[in-house]
Motif scaffolding. Structure first.
Motif, mmCIF file in Angstrom:
data_model
loop_
_atom_site.group_PDB
_atom_site.id
_atom_site.type_symbol
_atom_site.label_atom_id
_atom_site.label_comp_id
_atom_site.label_asym_id
_atom_site.label_seq_id
_atom_site.Cartn_x
_atom_site.Cartn_y
_atom_site.Cartn_z
ATOM 1 N N LEU A 21 -29.499 -8.935 -13.943
ATOM 2 C CA LEU A 21 -28.807 -7.925 -12.894
ATOM 3 C C LEU A 21 -29.294 -6.428 -14.076
ATOM 4 C CD1 LEU A 21 -24.701 -7.733 -12.957
ATOM 5 C CD2 LEU A 21 -26.519 -7.472 -10.201
ATOM 6 N N VAL A 22 -30.739 -6.792 -13.700
ATOM 7 C CA VAL A 22 -31.616 -5.799 -13.735
ATOM 8 C C VAL A 22 -32.586 -4.519 -12.662
ATOM 9 C CG1 VAL A 22 -32.688 -6.970 -15.626
ATOM 10 C CG2 VAL A 22 -33.633 -6.898 -13.593
ATOM 11 N N SER A 23 -32.550 -3.640 -13.531
ATOM 12 C CA SER A 23 -33.179 -2.454 -12.243
ATOM 13 C C SER A 23 -34.370 -3.071 -10.867
ATOM 14 C CB SER A 23 -34.317 -1.134 -13.243
ATOM 15 O OG SER A 23 -34.691 -0.403 -11.873
ATOM 16 N N LEU A 42 -25.316 -4.168 -5.242
ATOM 17 C CA LEU A 42 -26.088 -2.521 -5.854
ATOM 18 C C LEU A 42 -25.006 -2.496 -6.766
ATOM 19 C CD1 LEU A 42 -28.228 -1.599 -3.042
ATOM 20 C CD2 LEU A 42 -29.166 -2.637 -5.541
ATOM 21 N N ARG A 43 -23.894 -2.515 -5.825
ATOM 22 C CA ARG A 43 -22.920 -1.669 -6.882
ATOM 23 C C ARG A 43 -22.543 -2.449 -8.486
ATOM 24 N NH1 ARG A 43 -23.569 0.856 -3.121
ATOM 25 N NH2 ARG A 43 -25.649 1.538 -4.836
ATOM 26 N N ARG A 44 -22.099 -3.485 -7.981
ATOM 27 C CA ARG A 44 -21.954 -4.691 -9.329
ATOM 28 C C ARG A 44 -23.495 -4.368 -10.559
ATOM 29 N NH1 ARG A 44 -22.068 -9.846 -7.465
ATOM 30 N NH2 ARG A 44 -19.979 -9.475 -6.678
ATOM 31 N N TRP A 45 -24.334 -4.209 -9.576
ATOM 32 C CA TRP A 45 -25.843 -3.300 -10.832
ATOM 33 C C TRP A 45 -25.174 -2.673 -11.593
ATOM 34 C CZ3 TRP A 45 -29.267 0.268 -10.195
ATOM 35 C CH2 TRP A 45 -29.693 0.142 -11.579
ATOM 36 N N GLU A 97 -22.466 -2.411 -13.596
ATOM 37 C CA GLU A 97 -23.000 -2.833 -15.275
ATOM 38 C C GLU A 97 -24.014 -2.582 -15.859
ATOM 39 O OE1 GLU A 97 -23.887 -5.752 -18.236
ATOM 40 O OE2 GLU A 97 -22.264 -6.058 -16.806
ATOM 41 N N SER A 98 -24.804 -1.344 -14.930
ATOM 42 C CA SER A 98 -25.483 -0.413 -15.826
ATOM 43 C C SER A 98 -24.844 0.862 -16.564
ATOM 44 C CB SER A 98 -26.299 0.024 -14.616
ATOM 45 O OG SER A 98 -27.077 -0.635 -14.679
ATOM 46 N N THR A 99 -23.593 1.346 -15.969
ATOM 47 C CA THR A 99 -22.540 1.834 -16.450
ATOM 48 C C THR A 99 -21.762 1.000 -18.206
ATOM 49 O OG1 THR A 99 -22.076 3.177 -14.143
ATOM 50 C CG2 THR A 99 -20.804 3.181 -15.832
ATOM 51 N N ARG A 100 -21.671 0.003 -18.112
ATOM 52 C CA ARG A 100 -21.488 -0.424 -19.003
ATOM 53 C C ARG A 100 -21.616 0.066 -19.751
ATOM 54 N NH1 ARG A 100 -21.026 -4.769 -21.571
ATOM 55 N NH2 ARG A 100 -22.977 -6.011 -20.167
ATOM 56 N N GLN A 101 -23.228 -0.763 -19.608
ATOM 57 C CA GLN A 101 -24.007 -0.641 -21.349
ATOM 58 C C GLN A 101 -24.453 0.636 -21.561
ATOM 59 O OE1 GLN A 101 -27.549 -2.802 -19.585
ATOM 60 N NE2 GLN A 101 -26.498 -5.102 -19.393
ATOM 61 N N PHE A 141 -39.426 -7.913 -13.358
ATOM 62 C CA PHE A 141 -38.365 -8.019 -14.138
ATOM 63 C C PHE A 141 -37.643 -9.456 -13.802
ATOM 64 C CE2 PHE A 141 -38.375 -3.360 -14.201
ATOM 65 C CZ PHE A 141 -38.555 -3.230 -15.666
ATOM 66 N N GLY A 142 -37.570 -10.407 -13.020
ATOM 67 C CA GLY A 142 -37.154 -11.389 -12.276
ATOM 68 C C GLY A 142 -36.176 -11.112 -11.809
ATOM 69 N N MET A 143 -35.704 -9.749 -11.448
ATOM 70 C CA MET A 143 -33.716 -10.309 -10.610
ATOM 71 C C MET A 143 -34.309 -11.207 -9.273
ATOM 72 S SD MET A 143 -31.352 -8.212 -10.188
ATOM 73 C CE MET A 143 -29.926 -8.757 -9.121
ATOM 74 N N SER A 144 -35.078 -10.981 -8.683
ATOM 75 C CA SER A 144 -35.221 -12.101 -7.364
ATOM 76 C C SER A 144 -35.283 -13.681 -8.382
ATOM 77 C CB SER A 144 -35.798 -11.623 -6.365
ATOM 78 O OG SER A 144 -37.680 -11.619 -7.225
#
Length: 352
Positions: free
Chosen positions: A19-21, A232-235, A238-242, A50-53
């Motif tokens: 999960l990346v931007s 997107l919400r999961r990302w 995850e971003s918030t968690r990080q 970044f390799g998301m797809s």
């Protein structure tokens, strides 16, 4: 309605390992659904960043136990649309790929044109074009890779719904969809699916046929848009968690620094108390020295007074002696003293 349009599969409910931007995050559920349905023998992505797809494609291949070879082609230097960046982006993706997908996935760090020489004509089943987004660049990428596409090939175009910053994908998409069956999603900057090869799986053909029926088309778009929104919400979570983890680390670091500061303050306090003791001792010594000096000064004053008194007495005696001497000289030099000199001599004889 969705069952009439497409056949759902577990792949579309993917929980991405990576999960990346990325502007592609909202299309991860559809990309996974497509890979599971089409089961490509060779999958090539042009422009992975970044390799998301790409990671989502590979994860689906792994989850579905597909016999698919995956290749990500990119210089990993950036461009005018993605921005320019250093080696850290490539190194991060390479480490992730080696850890999870090394058995069937390769990163090819080169230009798209250079990579064409490594693939046989008619060998690529799924091609994802997501490089430089000018009209000329997208057209060139499609034309140069067209010979490499198989009779069951599908080509994905990202950013078909962006009309700014010299993005020209939408222009090429409008042209190319006149030649091949297509389906387009509008969310997450747009994603176009083009059926270049005539031999498509039944589920994919059903999706292309939906373009003739608006209700079914809208239903499919709504389903994958909602699933994409969930990703997107999961990302975001995850971003918030990080971010919170990073802030927690910052807090721990600050607390550790505060502990060090507290220890330093205690040390300084001890040094201050020791210095205060030394100052008190010094002050006592100064007072004692001052008292001794004052006593010595008083003693010196008394001695000076005695010396002055003694000098006065000496001066008085000296003065008296001088007067006596003067008187004696006066007598000795007088006439009577000289006349009586013989008598004093005879007296001294008789006394003897």
């Amino acid at each position: 309605m969705i069952l009439d349009a497409i056949q759902p599969n577990l792949a579309m409910f993917i929980r991405p390992l990576r999960l990346v931007s990325s502007g592609w995050t909202g299309h991860v559920p559809f990309g996974s659904w497509l890979v599971a349905v089409q089961q490509p023998r060779i999958l090539v992505e042009l422009g992975s960043h970044f390799g998301m797809s790409y990671a989502a494609f590979c994860q689906t291949v792994q989850n579905e136990s597909l016999n698919t070879k995956c290749y990500a082609v990119d210089t990993w230097q950036g461009d005018e649309h993605a921005g320019f960046y250093g080696d850290s982006v490539y190194n991060d993706l390479a480490a992730f790929n080696d850890k999870h997908f090394a058995a069937f996935s390769r990163l090819m760090r080169m230009t798209f044109d250079e990579a064409t020489t490594y693939f046989e004509d008619g060998s690529v089943d799924l091609l994802h074009i997501d490089g430089l987004h000018t009209y000329e660049a997208v057209k060139h990428d499609f034309d140069s890779w067209l010979p490499k596409l198989s009779d069951r090939a599908i080509v994905l175009f990202h950013d078909t719904n962006v009309r700014e910053r010299d993005f020209g994908v939408w222009q090429f998409w409008a042209e190319i969809t006149k030649q091949y069956p297509s389906f387009e999603f509008d969310h997450s900057a747009g994603l176009g699916m083009l059926a270049v090869g005539p031999n498509q799986p039944a589920e994919v053909r059903k999706l292309f046929d939906l373009t003739k029926e608006q209700v079914g088309t809208n239903a499919v778009k709504e389903v994958f848009s909602s699933l994409g929104e969930s990703t997107l919400r999961r990302w975001e979570l995850e971003s918030t968690r990080q971010e919170l983890t990073s802030k927690a680390s910052d807090v721990e670091r600050v607390l550790a620094q505060l502990a060090n500061v507290d220890e330093e303050l205690r040390t300084l306090q001890k040094e201050h108390l020791r210095a205060a003791g030394l100052l008190e001792q010094y002050d006592h010594t100064v007072k004692e020295t001052h008292a001794r000096n004052e006593a010595l000064s008083n003693e010196l004053a008394r001695n000076e007074a005695l010396r002055s008194s003694e000098l006065s007495r000496n001066e008085a005696l000296t003065s008296k002696l001088a007067r006596s001497e003067t008187a004696r000289s006066a007598v000795e030099n007088s006439l009577s003293w000289r006349i009586t000199k013989p008598l004093r001599a005879v007296r001294s004889i008789f006394k003897g």
